[in-house]
Design an enzyme around this catalytic site. Structure first.
Site, PDB file in Angstrom:
ATOM      1  N   HIS A 142      33.709 -11.970 -46.235  1.00 46.17           N
ATOM      2  CA  HIS A 142      32.260 -11.833 -46.061  1.00 46.17           C
ATOM      3  C   HIS A 142      31.477 -12.769 -46.981  1.00 46.17           C
ATOM      4  O   HIS A 142      30.283 -12.993 -46.762  1.00 46.17           O
ATOM      5  CB  HIS A 142      31.826 -10.380 -46.260  1.00 46.17           C
ATOM      6  CG  HIS A 142      31.826  -9.906 -47.681  1.00 46.17           C
ATOM      7  ND1 HIS A 142      32.865  -9.224 -48.252  1.00 46.17           N
ATOM      8  CD2 HIS A 142      30.888 -10.005 -48.657  1.00 46.17           C
ATOM      9  CE1 HIS A 142      32.585  -8.918 -49.500  1.00 46.17           C
ATOM     10  NE2 HIS A 142      31.379  -9.385 -49.779  1.00 46.17           N
ATOM     11  N   ASP A 172      39.096  -8.481 -44.808  1.00 48.91           N
ATOM     12  CA  ASP A 172      38.056  -9.110 -45.625  1.00 48.91           C
ATOM     13  C   ASP A 172      38.646 -10.124 -46.605  1.00 48.91           C
ATOM     14  O   ASP A 172      38.216 -10.230 -47.748  1.00 48.91           O
ATOM     15  CB  ASP A 172      37.236  -8.055 -46.374  1.00 48.91           C
ATOM     16  CG  ASP A 172      35.938  -8.627 -46.947  1.00 48.91           C
ATOM     17  OD1 ASP A 172      35.437  -9.624 -46.393  1.00 48.91           O
ATOM     18  OD2 ASP A 172      35.439  -8.083 -47.952  1.00 48.91           O
ATOM     19  N   SER A 249      32.103  -9.998 -55.493  1.00 45.71           N
ATOM     20  CA  SER A 249      32.931 -10.088 -54.293  1.00 45.71           C
ATOM     21  C   SER A 249      33.950 -11.207 -54.403  1.00 45.71           C
ATOM     22  O   SER A 249      33.605 -12.351 -54.685  1.00 45.71           O
ATOM     23  CB  SER A 249      32.055 -10.351 -53.067  1.00 45.71           C
ATOM     24  OG  SER A 249      31.686  -9.163 -52.447  1.00 45.71           O
TER      25      SER A 249
END
Length: 502
Positions: A142, A172, A249
């Site tokens: 993402h 992901d 992230s």
């Protein structure tokens, strides 16, 4: 007794020595306590557990050694993917009932309004880490999913344009590559299977753009599955209380041996900021995806064609298990490997090729990593005993993947032992529902209402035995104990619902 008497001094020295031994916990401190123990044998000694350290861990050597392998990832996104009001950065739609809770965390574009606005271009920021000296980097899908350009910044302030080698949205995971003439620092890869709840872990990333920030905490739980997120059935998340925020992230999660055991991916938050719950993708899952993306550009997964759910205490008792464990099969897809192998609703998968299954979240990830066409041995619990079943794993069609979910709507009307009022289905209703069941729930109350059974649910079985008529249902009801596993069909899914009877 005088404060300065020889006897008091002996006791005082003994107490101080024992305290030092407990705090320091090494051989020198223990040796220092021995003379005092001989002088004052009446002083009780503190219990010292071998191998236990009583000081907080020092993460500085770890950060110094592996921090240079952690990178800042900056992206310039396509204009058409700018977040609209009600949509979270990173592609989470505000209509998702869980979007207020489980969030992937990136940095929104500078200058955007509180809802994203229509400003262009859109900038994003995350983290990553170098896994090979020639420049392969792991990060979250993402982070780079909508990127036109990706820039990687190292701790020595060098910047490189990066190529997206491939990404897998179900896990992901994304692989990006930078080119340089120099040998790059890399991380060490660990084994997440050895993680234990309570173990210290460290995250390094770029929260809110503060590059190479280190935060620490402990493992809260392992093999977590998250509701409402596409693809989470293939990721048994590591839950921690490590403070992570937007920008973390794709950053690594280290154990105390300096090995990467996970990739920070999501947080539990109502505000978008840290609230004590963060989730990391196990590194073995990520490395398997990385290898396939580099080799073929896409990821293939195995499947056996069953829908599963977790086993709680009531279901375990209903099926005669010693404790809650394994993955409960609630339905078997027609023509699937599971059906060909003879799997049935009510079977509990407790092992795959000898590897024990504690939670249902572990099974999809294990099966997905098995090469399609491979013969696999399942350990299942059926009829009060364990047995082995051979199944040939097939290729997963991404459009067919689905997860058993249970909703809840309370109602109350007629009362029975289960709190259910049922009636036979009319032939037209059976055709419309595409079911082989014969009984439909009209009203719920009591135990059934508390368990989330809904009017319109179709009753298929009780405690693993199929019921095809009111008489069979009533007979099954007489034979149950205080816990009942009710198999129902709701929409196109079959699920077991545990009822606790008073």
């Amino acid at each position: 007794m005088s404060l300065f008497s020889p006897a008091f001094r002996a006791i005082y020295v003994g107490l101080v020595s024992v305290a030092l031994a407990a705090c320091v916990g090494d051989s020198n401190a223990q040796n220092a306590a021995e003379p005092a123990a001989k002088t004052a044998p009446v002083v009780p000694t503190a219990a010292v557990t071998p191998g236990v350290r009583y000081a907080l861990p020092d993460f500085a050597p770890l950060v110094e050694r592996y921090g240079p392998a952690v990178v800042n990832v900056q992206v310039l996104e396509r204009a058409q993917n700018v977040a609209e009001p009600g949509e979270q950065h990173g592609g989470q739609n505000g209509e998702d009932p869980f979007s207020d809770f489980f969030k992937r965390f990136g940095i929104p574009a500078p200058g955007l309004g509180p809802h994203g606005g229509n400003a262009q271009p859109t900038h994003g920021e995350g983290s990553g880490f170098i896994v090979t000296p020639d420049g392969y980097i792991l990060t979250n899908a993402h982070v780079v999913a909508d990127a036109d350009t990706v820039t990687v910044r190292l701790t020595d302030r060098r910047e490189f344009s990066a190529k997206v080698v491939g990404m897998d949205t179900r896990t992901d995971i994304a692989v990006i590559k930078i080119n340089t003439n120099s040998t790059l620092p890399t991380v060490r890869i660990g084994n997440p299977a050895s993680l234990r709840a309570g173990e210290w872990v460290l995250a390094i990333g770029s929260p809110f753009g503060f590059e190479n920030s280190a935060t620490a905490g402990i493992v809260s739980a392992i093999a977590r599955s998250l509701p409402g997120e596409d693809g989470n059935g293939y990721v048994p998340f590591i839950q921690t209380d490590v403070p992570v925020n937007p920008g973390n992230s794709g950053g690594p999660l280290f154990n105390m041996q300096g090995e990467v055991v996970g990739i920070n991916s999501q947080i539990f938050s109502r505000t978008g900021g840290y609230m004590g719950l963060s989730f990391a993708i196990p590194i073995d899952v990520a490395m398997d995806v990385r290898e396939q993306l580099i080799k073929t550009g896409h990821v293939t997964r195995g499947r056996i064609g069953v829908t599963i759910q977790d086993v709680n205490a009531q279901l375990a008792e209903s099926f005669g298990l010693d404790r809650p464990r394994g993955a409960l099969v609630s339905s078997v897809q027609s023509g699937s490997p599971g059906e060909k192998a003879g799997l049935q609703p009510g079977d509990v998968v407790v092992a795959v090729n000898g590897r024990l299954i504690e939670r249902s979240a572990e099974l999809p990830a294990i099966i997905a990593r098995i090469k399609p066409g491979t013969d696999t041995q399942l350990g299942i619990w059926r009829g009060g005993k364990q047995q082995d079943v051979g199944v040939r794993v097939a290729l997963l069609d991404e459009h067919e993947a689905r997860t058993a979910m249970r909703g809840g709507r309370h109602s109350s009307d007629e009362t029975s032992k289960f709190g259910l009022a049922v009636r036979p289905l009319a032939p037209q209703e059976k055709r419309q529902a595409e079911t082989d069941g014969n009984l439909v729930v009209e009203h719920v109350s009591g135990p059934a209402a508390a368990a989330g059974v809904q009017p319109g649910d179709i009753i298929l079985g009780v405690n693993g035995k199929r019921v095809k008529s009111l008489e069979e249902f009533q007979t099954a009801a007489k034979a149950v104990g205080k816990n009942v596993a009710l198999l129902i069909q709701r929409d196109n899914a079959q699920i077991f619902v545990p009822l606790r009877l008073s």
